[in-house]
Design a protein around this motif. Structure first.
Motif, PDB file in Angstrom:
ATOM      1  N   THR A  29       1.394   6.949 -28.232  1.00 46.79           N
ATOM      2  CA  THR A  29       0.568   7.419 -27.127  1.00 46.79           C
ATOM      3  C   THR A  29       1.404   7.751 -25.896  1.00 46.79           C
ATOM      4  O   THR A  29       2.284   6.984 -25.519  1.00 46.79           O
ATOM      5  CB  THR A  29      -0.493   6.358 -26.759  1.00 46.79           C
ATOM      6  N   PHE A  31       1.197   7.586 -22.350  1.00 46.52           N
ATOM      7  CA  PHE A  31       0.348   6.904 -21.379  1.00 46.52           C
ATOM      8  C   PHE A  31       0.351   7.562 -20.009  1.00 46.52           C
ATOM      9  O   PHE A  31      -0.466   7.201 -19.155  1.00 46.52           O
ATOM     10  CB  PHE A  31       0.704   5.416 -21.294  1.00 46.52           C
ATOM     11  N   VAL A  50      -5.579  -0.448 -20.452  1.00 49.45           N
ATOM     12  CA  VAL A  50      -4.537   0.253 -19.696  1.00 49.45           C
ATOM     13  C   VAL A  50      -4.745  -0.087 -18.227  1.00 49.45           C
ATOM     14  O   VAL A  50      -5.866  -0.004 -17.720  1.00 49.45           O
ATOM     15  CB  VAL A  50      -4.609   1.772 -19.939  1.00 49.45           C
ATOM     16  N   VAL A 148       0.052  -1.728 -20.727  1.00 44.81           N
ATOM     17  CA  VAL A 148      -1.030  -1.703 -21.693  1.00 44.81           C
ATOM     18  C   VAL A 148      -1.060  -3.072 -22.368  1.00 44.81           C
ATOM     19  O   VAL A 148      -0.023  -3.554 -22.831  1.00 44.81           O
ATOM     20  CB  VAL A 148      -0.828  -0.601 -22.759  1.00 44.81           C
TER      21      VAL A 148
END
Length: 154
Positions: A29, A31, A50, A148
């Motif tokens: 991912t 972020f 997150v 996260v």
């Protein structure tokens, strides 16, 4: 506790399906394109929180523990240290809240805690028997952190 860099995520993929799912999500991912919030990866069994914040001074931190979830705490940007110790060496000062799966603790002795430094790309896997104090500034040098936290049902 396990501490490593996300580059080595495959080493830990055999621990459980949930840990594998969480680590793959962290690895895959971007972020910088993900807003703060809760993201379900597998219903409530595995989800991501997150968040961003300014790290805290040590005296502002609190030890916490969870009974139903493993934490995978991953630093996207910035750095911090996390205190960790076996829960048997801590006393509860805010009783366990089942709805939030959290209890706040005080160490019986300062020597029961170890602090581990995490920088961008690093993660820590924390199990329910491990009290932990996240979000702590290194050398009281408070900085911006994007993190996260993957919650994996235990």
């Amino acid at each position: 506790m396990i501490k490593d860099n996300i580059e080595n995520y495959k080493i830990y993929s055999n621990l459980s399906y949930g840990i594998k799912l969480g680590l793959e999500y962290l690895k895959d991912t971007d972020f910088s394109k993900v807003e703060n919030g809760k993201y379900l990866l597998n219903d409530e069994i595995v989800y991501a929180n997150v968040q961003d914040y300014t790290s805290k001074k040590l005296e502002e931190g609190k030890f916490e523990a969870h009974r139903n979830y493993i934490d995978i705490q991953y630093i996207v940007e910035g750095e911090e240290q996390i205190g960790v110790g076996d829960i048997s060496n801590y006393d509860s000062f805010i009783k366990y809240e089942e709805a939030n799966d959290i209890e706040f603790l005080n160490p019986k002795d300062e020597n029961f805690s170890t602090f581990v430094r995490l920088k961008a790309g690093d993660f820590a896997i924390l199990y329910p028997h491990e009290a932990h104090m996240p979000q702590i500034a290194i050398n009281d040098n408070q900085k911006y952190v994007k993190k996260v936290v993957i919650k994996v049902q235990y």
